[in-house]
Design a protein around this motif. Sequence first.
Motif, PDB file in Angstrom:
ATOM      1  N   ILE A 161      17.664   1.666  78.680  1.00  0.00           N
ATOM      2  CA  ILE A 161      18.820   0.300  78.730  1.00  0.00           C
ATOM      3  C   ILE A 161      20.024   0.419  79.202  1.00  0.00           C
ATOM      4  O   ILE A 161      21.600   0.815  79.502  1.00  0.00           O
ATOM      5  CB  ILE A 161      18.745  -0.165  77.351  1.00  0.00           C
ATOM      6  CG1 ILE A 161      20.059  -1.706  77.256  1.00  0.00           C
ATOM      7  CG2 ILE A 161      19.085   0.702  76.019  1.00  0.00           C
ATOM      8  CD1 ILE A 161      18.937  -2.761  76.154  1.00  0.00           C
ATOM      9  N   VAL A 177      13.420  -2.997  78.347  1.00  0.00           N
ATOM     10  CA  VAL A 177      12.313  -3.330  78.386  1.00  0.00           C
ATOM     11  C   VAL A 177      11.867  -5.105  77.612  1.00  0.00           C
ATOM     12  O   VAL A 177      10.795  -5.222  77.290  1.00  0.00           O
ATOM     13  CB  VAL A 177      11.557  -2.525  77.529  1.00  0.00           C
ATOM     14  CG1 VAL A 177      11.657  -1.287  77.806  1.00  0.00           C
ATOM     15  CG2 VAL A 177      12.439  -2.394  75.410  1.00  0.00           C
ATOM     16  N   ASN A 217       7.412   3.697  75.627  1.00  0.00           N
ATOM     17  CA  ASN A 217       7.962   4.824  74.522  1.00  0.00           C
ATOM     18  C   ASN A 217       9.649   3.488  73.708  1.00  0.00           C
ATOM     19  O   ASN A 217       9.747   3.847  72.662  1.00  0.00           O
ATOM     20  CB  ASN A 217       8.260   6.468  75.000  1.00  0.00           C
ATOM     21  CG  ASN A 217       9.465   6.923  74.311  1.00  0.00           C
ATOM     22  OD1 ASN A 217       8.851   7.147  73.038  1.00  0.00           O
ATOM     23  ND2 ASN A 217      10.555   7.284  74.587  1.00  0.00           N
ATOM     24  N   ALA A 272       3.470   5.148  69.030  1.00  0.00           N
ATOM     25  CA  ALA A 272       4.120   4.189  67.583  1.00  0.00           C
ATOM     26  C   ALA A 272       4.251   4.379  67.004  1.00  0.00           C
ATOM     27  O   ALA A 272       5.555   5.141  67.292  1.00  0.00           O
ATOM     28  CB  ALA A 272       2.337   3.662  67.507  1.00  0.00           C
ATOM     29  N   TYR A 330       9.819  -2.878  61.656  1.00  0.00           N
ATOM     30  CA  TYR A 330       8.865  -1.043  62.718  1.00  0.00           C
ATOM     31  C   TYR A 330       7.398  -0.894  61.938  1.00  0.00           C
ATOM     32  O   TYR A 330       6.520  -1.347  63.038  1.00  0.00           O
ATOM     33  CB  TYR A 330      10.078  -0.381  62.189  1.00  0.00           C
ATOM     34  CG  TYR A 330       9.945   1.178  62.594  1.00  0.00           C
ATOM     35  CD1 TYR A 330      10.162   1.370  63.662  1.00  0.00           C
ATOM     36  CD2 TYR A 330       8.731   1.954  62.342  1.00  0.00           C
ATOM     37  CE1 TYR A 330      10.163   2.611  65.062  1.00  0.00           C
ATOM     38  CE2 TYR A 330       8.259   3.102  63.003  1.00  0.00           C
ATOM     39  CZ  TYR A 330       9.335   3.877  64.415  1.00  0.00           C
ATOM     40  OH  TYR A 330       8.911   4.107  64.974  1.00  0.00           O
ATOM     41  N   THR A 375      16.008  12.745  66.589  1.00  0.00           N
ATOM     42  CA  THR A 375      16.176  11.676  68.282  1.00  0.00           C
ATOM     43  C   THR A 375      17.152  10.795  67.069  1.00  0.00           C
ATOM     44  O   THR A 375      17.780  11.320  66.201  1.00  0.00           O
ATOM     45  CB  THR A 375      15.197  10.863  68.450  1.00  0.00           C
ATOM     46  OG1 THR A 375      14.865   9.587  67.356  1.00  0.00           O
ATOM     47  CG2 THR A 375      13.538  12.067  68.397  1.00  0.00           C
ATOM     48  N   ARG A 376      17.975  10.006  67.640  1.00  0.00           N
ATOM     49  CA  ARG A 376      18.646   9.770  67.657  1.00  0.00           C
ATOM     50  C   ARG A 376      18.613   7.977  66.948  1.00  0.00           C
ATOM     51  O   ARG A 376      18.884   6.904  67.255  1.00  0.00           O
ATOM     52  CB  ARG A 376      19.525   8.918  69.037  1.00  0.00           C
ATOM     53  CG  ARG A 376      20.270  10.625  69.447  1.00  0.00           C
ATOM     54  CD  ARG A 376      21.382  10.071  70.703  1.00  0.00           C
ATOM     55  NE  ARG A 376      22.888   9.215  70.043  1.00  0.00           N
ATOM     56  CZ  ARG A 376      23.193   8.343  70.678  1.00  0.00           C
ATOM     57  NH1 ARG A 376      23.171   8.494  71.910  1.00  0.00           N
ATOM     58  NH2 ARG A 376      24.182   7.998  70.008  1.00  0.00           N
ATOM     59  N   LEU A 377      16.963   7.972  66.552  1.00  0.00           N
ATOM     60  CA  LEU A 377      16.333   6.702  66.144  1.00  0.00           C
ATOM     61  C   LEU A 377      17.733   5.728  65.006  1.00  0.00           C
ATOM     62  O   LEU A 377      16.977   5.132  65.298  1.00  0.00           O
ATOM     63  CB  LEU A 377      14.901   6.995  65.539  1.00  0.00           C
ATOM     64  CG  LEU A 377      14.480   5.660  65.359  1.00  0.00           C
ATOM     65  CD1 LEU A 377      14.157   4.857  66.944  1.00  0.00           C
ATOM     66  CD2 LEU A 377      12.661   5.876  64.570  1.00  0.00           C
TER      67      LEU A 377
HETATM   68  N1  NAD Z   1      12.106   9.554  65.829  1.00  0.00           N
HETATM   69  C1  NAD Z   1      11.490   9.484  64.816  1.00  0.00           C
HETATM   70  O1  NAD Z   1      11.022   9.797  63.725  1.00  0.00           O
HETATM   71  C2  NAD Z   1      10.033   8.977  65.580  1.00  0.00           C
HETATM   72  C3  NAD Z   1       8.522   8.562  65.266  1.00  0.00           C
HETATM   73  C4  NAD Z   1       8.164   8.119  65.488  1.00  0.00           C
HETATM   74  C5  NAD Z   1       7.677   7.027  66.128  1.00  0.00           C
HETATM   75  N2  NAD Z   1       9.665   7.489  67.290  1.00  0.00           N
HETATM   76  C6  NAD Z   1       8.975   6.184  67.995  1.00  0.00           C
HETATM   77  O2  NAD Z   1       9.734   6.587  69.446  1.00  0.00           O
HETATM   78  C7  NAD Z   1      10.264   6.506  70.144  1.00  0.00           C
HETATM   79  C8  NAD Z   1      11.606   6.673  71.028  1.00  0.00           C
HETATM   80  O3  NAD Z   1      12.593   7.041  69.686  1.00  0.00           O
HETATM   81  P1  NAD Z   1      13.617   8.274  69.990  1.00  0.00           P
HETATM   82  O4  NAD Z   1      12.880   8.491  68.172  1.00  0.00           O
HETATM   83  O5  NAD Z   1      13.350   8.692  70.727  1.00  0.00           O
HETATM   84  O6  NAD Z   1      15.066   7.491  69.919  1.00  0.00           O
HETATM   85  P2  NAD Z   1      16.232   7.517  70.955  1.00  0.00           P
HETATM   86  O7  NAD Z   1      16.988   6.739  70.039  1.00  0.00           O
HETATM   87  O8  NAD Z   1      16.259   8.711  70.838  1.00  0.00           O
HETATM   88  O9  NAD Z   1      15.459   7.494  72.017  1.00  0.00           O
HETATM   89  C9  NAD Z   1      15.008   5.670  72.250  1.00  0.00           C
HETATM   90  C10 NAD Z   1      15.423   4.956  73.861  1.00  0.00           C
HETATM   91  O10 NAD Z   1      15.298   4.037  73.918  1.00  0.00           O
HETATM   92  C11 NAD Z   1      16.500   3.241  74.272  1.00  0.00           C
HETATM   93  N3  NAD Z   1      16.165   2.082  74.236  1.00  0.00           N
HETATM   94  C12 NAD Z   1      16.563   1.392  73.349  1.00  0.00           C
HETATM   95  N4  NAD Z   1      16.715  -0.039  73.347  1.00  0.00           N
HETATM   96  C13 NAD Z   1      16.095  -0.591  74.519  1.00  0.00           C
HETATM   97  C14 NAD Z   1      15.635  -1.723  75.359  1.00  0.00           C
HETATM   98  N5  NAD Z   1      15.548  -2.922  74.570  1.00  0.00           N
HETATM   99  N6  NAD Z   1      15.043  -1.131  77.653  1.00  0.00           N
HETATM  100  C15 NAD Z   1      15.439   0.369  77.241  1.00  0.00           C
HETATM  101  N7  NAD Z   1      15.442   1.113  76.465  1.00  0.00           N
HETATM  102  C16 NAD Z   1      15.583   0.822  75.783  1.00  0.00           C
HETATM  103  C17 NAD Z   1      17.265   4.195  74.334  1.00  0.00           C
HETATM  104  O11 NAD Z   1      18.758   3.997  74.519  1.00  0.00           O
HETATM  105  C18 NAD Z   1      16.820   5.382  73.746  1.00  0.00           C
HETATM  106  O12 NAD Z   1      17.157   6.206  75.262  1.00  0.00           O
HETATM  107  C19 NAD Z   1      10.529   4.807  69.634  1.00  0.00           C
HETATM  108  O13 NAD Z   1       9.374   4.554  69.842  1.00  0.00           O
HETATM  109  C20 NAD Z   1      10.371   5.202  67.724  1.00  0.00           C
HETATM  110  O14 NAD Z   1      10.187   3.735  67.395  1.00  0.00           O
HETATM  111  C21 NAD Z   1       9.870   7.562  66.051  1.00  0.00           C
END
Ligand code: NAD
Length: 275
Positions: free
Chosen positions: A38, A64, A90, A143, A157, A192-194
């Motif tokens: 996005i 998404v 993802n 997930a 979540y 990450t930037r979560l």
């Molecule tokens: N970081 C963690 O500790 C962790 C742990 C378990 C799972 N996850 C999962 O990993 C996945 C990736 O997250 P991350 O941790 O890399 O975070 P992040 O914020 O670094 O990356 C997430 C990406 O998703 C994009 N995004 C957000 N909303 C969107 C939309 N509506 N359409 C398209 N893109 C969109 C953001 O712009 C970003 O680039 C997620 O599903 C998250 O739940 C992360």
Amino acid sequence: MKELDGKVAVVTGAGSGIGRGMALAFAEAGMHVVVADIEPDSARSTAGEAEAFGREAIWHETDVTDRASLGGLADRVYDAFGETHILCNNAGVTTFGMMTEPLSDSDWDWVLSVNLHGVVNGLQAFLPRMLAQPGEKHIVNTASIAGLMPTPLVGPYVASKYAVVGLTETLRLEGAGAGLGCTVLCPGNVRTRLADSDRNRPGGPAGEPSPATDYLAAAIEAGADPIEVGRRVRRAVEDDDLYVFTHAEHRNLLAARFESILASFDKWTGDEVPA
Ligand SMILES: NC(=O)c1ccc[n+]([C@@H]2O[C@H](COP(=O)([O-])OP(=O)(O)OC[C@H]3O[C@@H](n4cnc5c(N)ncnc54)[C@H](O)[C@@H]3O)[C@@H](O)[C@H]2O)c1
């Protein structure tokens, strides 16, 4: 899927974090990569990094939560490459706070729309064309370890991630005869930037951040390297593994949950429910 070189991987949420890690891991293995996000600037940046590995990398602004947007992404990919070998659903976001606070309607709607419907929309847009292709194909859904155990402060979540685990396990059973592999990524904290998910929240950040935010943000900041997580996912696709995990410390928690489910099961099935 043992041979990745020259094949095509599509990753949503690949502008940042774990998605970027997956996109770069696949590019490193000689794949063409489609970076969907996005955030157009971060998508463009990841595509530039991926291209440095020598294959083609394109980026596509994609939301998404919007089925038409995913349809547009699929059209773009099939116009450019004619096939998709790996689709990684993802993109994900989270809110922080207890369900008892309570959370707002928009907290629930936003998290479920990205984390659950985002995966569903990806499947709806890509699966028919992927299944019509000859040869192996693979779906990776992100997930979380929070998709397998209760995790306070992130209720919506957790709900979304349990759903993603269940649908991936089921799709794997259904797709096995059609050459479709399925993997569900269940990481613990990854750097990450979560914790800054609100940056992409429709209408902007929602009010004052929950007091839980700082604590969880620090845990995420101390988490695993997203590039290494991306390489794990690549290995899982090569080995056709269903689950990918990252942190050994979760084993005891998983075991406790499974044991408590089985203990309840045994209690209630000790005598049959009369027909
Ligand atoms: N970081 C963690 O500790 C962790 C742990 C378990 C799972 N996850 C999962 O990993 C996945 C990736 O997250 P991350 O941790 O890399 O975070 P992040 O914020 O670094 O990356 C997430 C990406 O998703 C994009 N995004 C957000 N909303 C969107 C939309 N509506 N359409 C398209 N893109 C969109 C953001 O712009 C970003 O680039 C997620 O599903 C998250 O739940 C992360």
